[in-house]
Each structure stands twice: as C-alpha cells, then as structure tokens.
Design a protein around this motif. Sequence first.
Motif, PDB file in Angstrom:
ATOM      1  N   ASP A 266       1.249   4.105  -2.231  1.00 53.64           N
ATOM      2  CA  ASP A 266       1.492   2.691  -2.531  1.00 53.64           C
ATOM      3  C   ASP A 266       0.184   1.930  -2.649  1.00 53.64           C
ATOM      4  O   ASP A 266       0.059   1.002  -3.472  1.00 53.64           O
ATOM      5  CB  ASP A 266       2.363   2.069  -1.436  1.00 53.64           C
ATOM      6  CG  ASP A 266       3.785   2.604  -1.471  1.00 53.64           C
ATOM      7  OD1 ASP A 266       4.211   3.060  -2.550  1.00 53.64           O
ATOM      8  OD2 ASP A 266       4.463   2.571  -0.430  1.00 53.64           O
ATOM      9  N   THR A 267      -0.811   2.297  -1.837  1.00 54.52           N
ATOM     10  CA  THR A 267      -2.116   1.631  -1.895  1.00 54.52           C
ATOM     11  C   THR A 267      -2.768   1.828  -3.254  1.00 54.52           C
ATOM     12  O   THR A 267      -3.288   0.881  -3.849  1.00 54.52           O
ATOM     13  CB  THR A 267      -3.039   2.176  -0.795  1.00 54.52           C
ATOM     14  OG1 THR A 267      -2.433   1.957   0.477  1.00 54.52           O
ATOM     15  CG2 THR A 267      -4.398   1.487  -0.840  1.00 54.52           C
TER      16      THR A 267
ATOM     17  N   ALA B  32      -2.798  -1.910  -9.983  1.00 51.58           N
ATOM     18  CA  ALA B  32      -2.010  -2.977 -10.612  1.00 51.58           C
ATOM     19  C   ALA B  32      -2.671  -4.336 -10.469  1.00 51.58           C
ATOM     20  O   ALA B  32      -2.566  -5.187 -11.358  1.00 51.58           O
ATOM     21  CB  ALA B  32      -0.611  -3.013 -10.011  1.00 51.58           C
ATOM     22  N   ASN B  33      -3.391  -4.554  -9.358  1.00 49.19           N
ATOM     23  CA  ASN B  33      -3.886  -5.899  -9.053  1.00 49.19           C
ATOM     24  C   ASN B  33      -5.366  -6.094  -9.307  1.00 49.19           C
ATOM     25  O   ASN B  33      -5.845  -7.226  -9.302  1.00 49.19           O
ATOM     26  CB  ASN B  33      -3.583  -6.229  -7.583  1.00 49.19           C
ATOM     27  CG  ASN B  33      -2.098  -6.221  -7.301  1.00 49.19           C
ATOM     28  OD1 ASN B  33      -1.296  -6.598  -8.151  1.00 49.19           O
ATOM     29  ND2 ASN B  33      -1.718  -5.785  -6.108  1.00 49.19           N
TER      30      ASN B  33
ATOM     31  N   ASP C 191      -1.161  -8.949   5.922  1.00 46.95           N
ATOM     32  CA  ASP C 191       0.152  -8.339   6.002  1.00 46.95           C
ATOM     33  C   ASP C 191       0.665  -8.540   7.417  1.00 46.95           C
ATOM     34  O   ASP C 191       0.124  -9.354   8.171  1.00 46.95           O
ATOM     35  CB  ASP C 191       0.122  -6.852   5.612  1.00 46.95           C
ATOM     36  CG  ASP C 191      -0.898  -6.038   6.397  1.00 46.95           C
ATOM     37  OD1 ASP C 191      -1.146  -6.368   7.577  1.00 46.95           O
ATOM     38  OD2 ASP C 191      -1.464  -5.078   5.833  1.00 46.95           O
TER      39      ASP C 191
ATOM     40  N   PRO D 167      -8.857  -7.137  -1.772  1.00 49.20           N
ATOM     41  CA  PRO D 167      -7.609  -6.351  -1.760  1.00 49.20           C
ATOM     42  C   PRO D 167      -7.807  -4.870  -2.002  1.00 49.20           C
ATOM     43  O   PRO D 167      -6.982  -4.064  -1.583  1.00 49.20           O
ATOM     44  CB  PRO D 167      -6.790  -6.994  -2.896  1.00 49.20           C
ATOM     45  CG  PRO D 167      -7.299  -8.398  -2.986  1.00 49.20           C
ATOM     46  CD  PRO D 167      -8.766  -8.298  -2.691  1.00 49.20           C
ATOM     47  N   SER D 168      -8.902  -4.471  -2.668  1.00 48.58           N
ATOM     48  CA  SER D 168      -9.091  -3.057  -2.979  1.00 48.58           C
ATOM     49  C   SER D 168      -9.520  -2.234  -1.782  1.00 48.58           C
ATOM     50  O   SER D 168      -9.420  -1.011  -1.798  1.00 48.58           O
ATOM     51  CB  SER D 168     -10.132  -2.902  -4.099  1.00 48.58           C
ATOM     52  OG  SER D 168     -11.423  -3.240  -3.632  1.00 48.58           O
TER      53      SER D 168
ATOM     54  N   LYS E  49      -1.283   2.482  -6.098  1.00 48.89           N
ATOM     55  CA  LYS E  49      -0.531   1.732  -7.110  1.00 48.89           C
ATOM     56  C   LYS E  49      -0.882   0.251  -7.077  1.00 48.89           C
ATOM     57  O   LYS E  49      -1.091  -0.386  -8.117  1.00 48.89           O
ATOM     58  CB  LYS E  49       0.972   1.924  -6.884  1.00 48.89           C
ATOM     59  CG  LYS E  49       1.472   3.331  -7.186  1.00 48.89           C
ATOM     60  CD  LYS E  49       2.961   3.444  -6.899  1.00 48.89           C
ATOM     61  CE  LYS E  49       3.472   4.855  -7.141  1.00 48.89           C
ATOM     62  NZ  LYS E  49       4.901   4.990  -6.797  1.00 48.89           N
ATOM     63  N   ASP E  50      -0.955  -0.314  -5.869  1.00 48.51           N
ATOM     64  CA  ASP E  50      -1.272  -1.736  -5.738  1.00 48.51           C
ATOM     65  C   ASP E  50      -2.671  -2.043  -6.257  1.00 48.51           C
ATOM     66  O   ASP E  50      -2.891  -3.053  -6.945  1.00 48.51           O
ATOM     67  CB  ASP E  50      -1.139  -2.169  -4.280  1.00 48.51           C
ATOM     68  CG  ASP E  50       0.307  -2.166  -3.810  1.00 48.51           C
ATOM     69  OD1 ASP E  50       1.201  -2.157  -4.673  1.00 48.51           O
ATOM     70  OD2 ASP E  50       0.527  -2.157  -2.586  1.00 48.51           O
TER      71      ASP E  50
END
Length: 626
Positions: free
Chosen positions: A221-222, A228-229, A498, A413-414, A224-225
């Motif tokens: 999931d990390t 994507a972002n 989070d 975020p990365s 993919k996020d």
Amino acid sequence: MELEPGRCSGDPRLSLSVSLPPRRPASGVSATMIQNVGNHLRRGFASVFSNRQSRKSASRAEDSSAMADSDGYRNPTEVQMSQVVLPCHTNQRAELSVGQLLKWIDTTACLSAERHAGCPCVTASMDDIYFEHTISVGQVVNIKAKVNRAFNSSMEVGIQVVSEDLCSEKQWNVCKALATFVAHRELSKVKLKQTTPRTEEEKTEHSVAAERRRLRLVYADTIKDLLANCAIQDDLESRDCSDMVPAEKTRVESVELVLPPHANHQGNTFGGQIMAWMENVATIAASRLCRAHPTLKAIEMFHFRGPSQVGDRLVLQAIVNNAFKNSMEVGVCVEAYRQEAETHRRHINSAFMTFVVLDANDQPQMLPWIRPQPGDGERRYREASARKKIRLDRKYIVSCKQAEMPLSVPWDPSNQVYLSYNNVSSLKMLVAKDNWVLSSEINQVSLYILEDDKYLSFHMEMLVHVDTTQAFLLLSDLRRRSEWDKHYRSVELVHQVDEDDAIYHVISPALGGDAKPQDFVILASRRKPCDNGDPYVIALRSVTLPTHREMPEYRRGETLCSGFCFWRMGDQLTKVSYYNQATPGFLNYVTTNVAGLSSEFYNTFKACEQFLLDNRNDLAPSLQTL
C-alpha cells in the motif's frame, strides 16, 4: 526534569556444511561497564566523552570473551553454513554468482526457521539486500542465520554473510538479509512458540522485529500511495533519442520446469531457487543494455504471492525499466502454470534489481540511456525513478544509519512510513541495551544513565497506579504535556499523519544561559503492544517541515531519540519509563541532574505521575478511538 526534546537526542541443499548449536544456558552479565561508569561519575563528569570508545571496545571484548569461553552460549535457532566457492558457482567475472549465494542464504535461513518451528517452513518474503563485496573463486562463504522473533505462524530470520580468504585470513562483510518464513503443517494449524532473547543484540532484534513486520504488512500500500501522490520528474523529452537503447531490446523471457531437486520434501519450490532463476534473467536483461558483465548491487524487498510445486512451468520475464547515470533497475516477473494448454498463469513473484557495471578499478561506469516503449514502458520508467528514491529512504532511514543522516530528517509523504519506523525502532534499540547504570533512586523514582559512543543517555522509571492503556493515551497527545512539563511552554499539532503518527511544533523556554527560547518540530509515533510482554511505545524525534523553518526569535533544537515505554505490571499498575539521548550541547543540563546537583528530573517526573493520577478517568475524546 528536562524531559524536553532538547537536542537529544533452490537446489539449495547441495554440498551443505551446516552447524547446529547445542542448547546451553545464557551467559552472565559483565560488570565492566558498570564499574567504569561509576568511577566516571565519582570524578564529577570532568570528561564525560573522553576515552569512551576504548571503554566500549574493551567491554565488548570482555563480554564476547565471556560469552564464548565461559558459557559458550549460542542462540538455539542459530545455523551456520560454510561453502568454498568453486568454478561451477561463479559468473563470467570469476566471482560467486549472486543466484548461487541466494540459494545458500535461503537454505540456511530455512534450516534456522525449521529448527525453531519443528516443522517444514516456506519462504514468504525477503527484505532489501545490499551487496557490499564480491566473492572470488577459492574464497569461503560463511552464512549465519537465526530467528529474531516468532509471531503466530510466521517468523523473522536474520542472516549475515561474510567472505573469508583462507590464505590471508582476511574477512569481508558481504551482506545482511532479513527473511520471513511461514511454518506449515498439512493436517493442523501451526502456533509458533515465542523466542527468548538473552543477549543485548537478541533483545534489540526481537523488539525491532515487531516494527519491521508492521512495515512489511503495509509495504504494498505504501508503494501504491507514493506512486499515486508524488510527482515523478523525468527528462525523456529532452534526451537525444539517437543515443538511447530501446527498452524492448533488453526484454528476456525464460521458462523453467520445476523438478524434484528444486523443491523440498513437500514438493514446494525452494524460494532460493526461484530467486536464483530471477537473478539469471535479470542479469541477461542488464547485459543487453550495457554490453558488458553487470554486477548486482541490490534487490528490493519482495513477497512470494503464492507457492509453486514440482511439475510447474515457471515463466520468468525481465526488462530494464530505467537506466540512471551509473546504475539501472531491472524488473522481473515470475508466473506459473501446470500444463501447456492452460491459459491462466499464477503470479508467483515480482522483484526489482539494481545493477552496475564496474571497471578495472571496481568503479561504476556510465550507462547508456534507455528509451521506454509508450504506455506501460513509460509507466515503468517513471515508477523506477520513484522506487530509487524509496530505496534511498529505506537504506538510510530504516537501517538507522544515524551517523550518515542529519538529526532532523525532512518529512514528506514519500518517507513518512520509514521515518515512523526509524523513530520507534531507535527507541526500542535504546531500551534493549543491557548496560544501563542506576545513578540514583528517590521516592521510588529511579534514574539510570548509559554512555555509548558520543551520546550520554538517561532513563527515568517509576510505578504508577493507573491503567496502562490510559497512561499511554494520556501521554500520547503532546498538546497536554505542558500540564506537567514546564519545558513544554506551548505545543501546536501541525499535522495528524495517521492514527499512530503526528507532527508537533514545540516552544520551550531558554535553557541555561541561552537568551533565546528553543523550538522543535517533532514526529511523535505511538505503538500498541504486538504481543504479551511488549510495551506501549511513544517515540519522539526531530523532523523538518517546509512550513516550519527556523525563525530568528527561536533557537532550533533537535532530538535524536526520546520517548516513553509503558509496561503493564498488574491491574491499575503501570511501569512508566522515559528515555532520552543527550548530545553534547545538552550535556551540562543532564550531568547536573545525574550528579544530584539539580532535582528538575525528579520533580518533572513526579509531576508526570500526578498528571496521570489526576486524569486517569478523564481521557481526551480525541484519543478514545485508539
């Protein structure tokens, strides 16, 4: 008490030579460090950081000698393998093939896992592997594996690989690896017994393994996020296409038939054998780009998505995704099918490998540019650029190489998952150290110190009559810390990352003779216990944010490693411990309290106790959702 964030800090079973350790009791604890620190304190901290490295080396040598000679303790799950590198094991450069090494690594790790589980085990995943040294014909490969921690049916196995030259007696570190194995019985569900760490190293690995498991579970999931972002920059349009190699020219496809020698006694293909086949096709793809013999430098973390068995046909495909100045990324995909008429293929595994081309002086050479195919090729090209950044984040943040990175790491975020990992694991590593020295004890509040390299750490501990979960929740929100810690004048929640991580901006009064107050940007990461006996954890470390740069009216402070641990000692009884690594700029304040010349540590910790007692039935609504 300061409690402020002040600058603180295959066929892999061929020709095995395996050594399985006897079960023996743990060794005793050396008192050398305790005596040295005690003498040092009595001299009034005149030279806190002098000769620390020599004391540390002497202590480690004595501890190691005592471990090996007096008791001979070895971890009961430890397995060792030694192999002489023969010509049949090597590549075109007369060096040990990484594929062969991966088979040996997988074998050793599997034997260690099975020794602990008492039943067959299969490879589930492998973390990032960085190869630091090549191994030549005639040299010896020494591989050591042991179980760091067992969970329900899976376990983490740590592997260390060292090469040895028998003529010169020199040794080199080749790589370290972490593998996850799953215990498997056909007729019953497996519930693994827990490991019992005894040495400081084992306690550290046992504690941090829980955080690494958490990282693996969110890994997909990390990725993919992040893809994507995050904006991925490239210069495809500005490059000279005449000097570029078409990516399709590097594509490789190969099929392997899984035979009995490739599988275990249950018929499942050895993970190491699959990795060796993957390395083979990846090397061919890399060679088609550089027209030379490439060297594999790194393998990115990957998971086995499903098993393959004897009789399966494995289709391996590889292609160069991107070429950077001195390195290239090769993507490999493995699919399986049973019969030629089958149209559906099972996805077994995918991995990304980084290659370089070395000259006569073992220096990386420049590589030609790659021209991706439109569509999926361009997507893989851009994703490779993103993964390069992610690999650097994991290498220098997750590995806790603190000497190679600044105290305050830029947050974005990365890298948020890896900074959170580093934050918690650094605190757990500090907690697991076994040479803490009791400095004082006042009204059941204990103060311990630890001298380690360039840091002096302290640790406060007390028992509080409050539920452990409530104590954890009350101290999780730094906005309430000013209610008991005068060194937190104001606290602003900057970003709720989070459920478990938040970033705060803290203002603290001036310390000592400093005219300016301090400010800090702190990442707070909290964790609930992974298993019985694990503590609740609140870890703190400095980060930098573009929205909160240094201001002239404040002196920017930094914390390297600090935070709380909470152990449940009984009903409504909690052991609360606070840890902090102090850097030299913060040393005078710490030593004043440690030497008994100030009672601020004690007073602040008692204020923390009273805060917990006063608010044990009054939790903040924002924290009730934990």
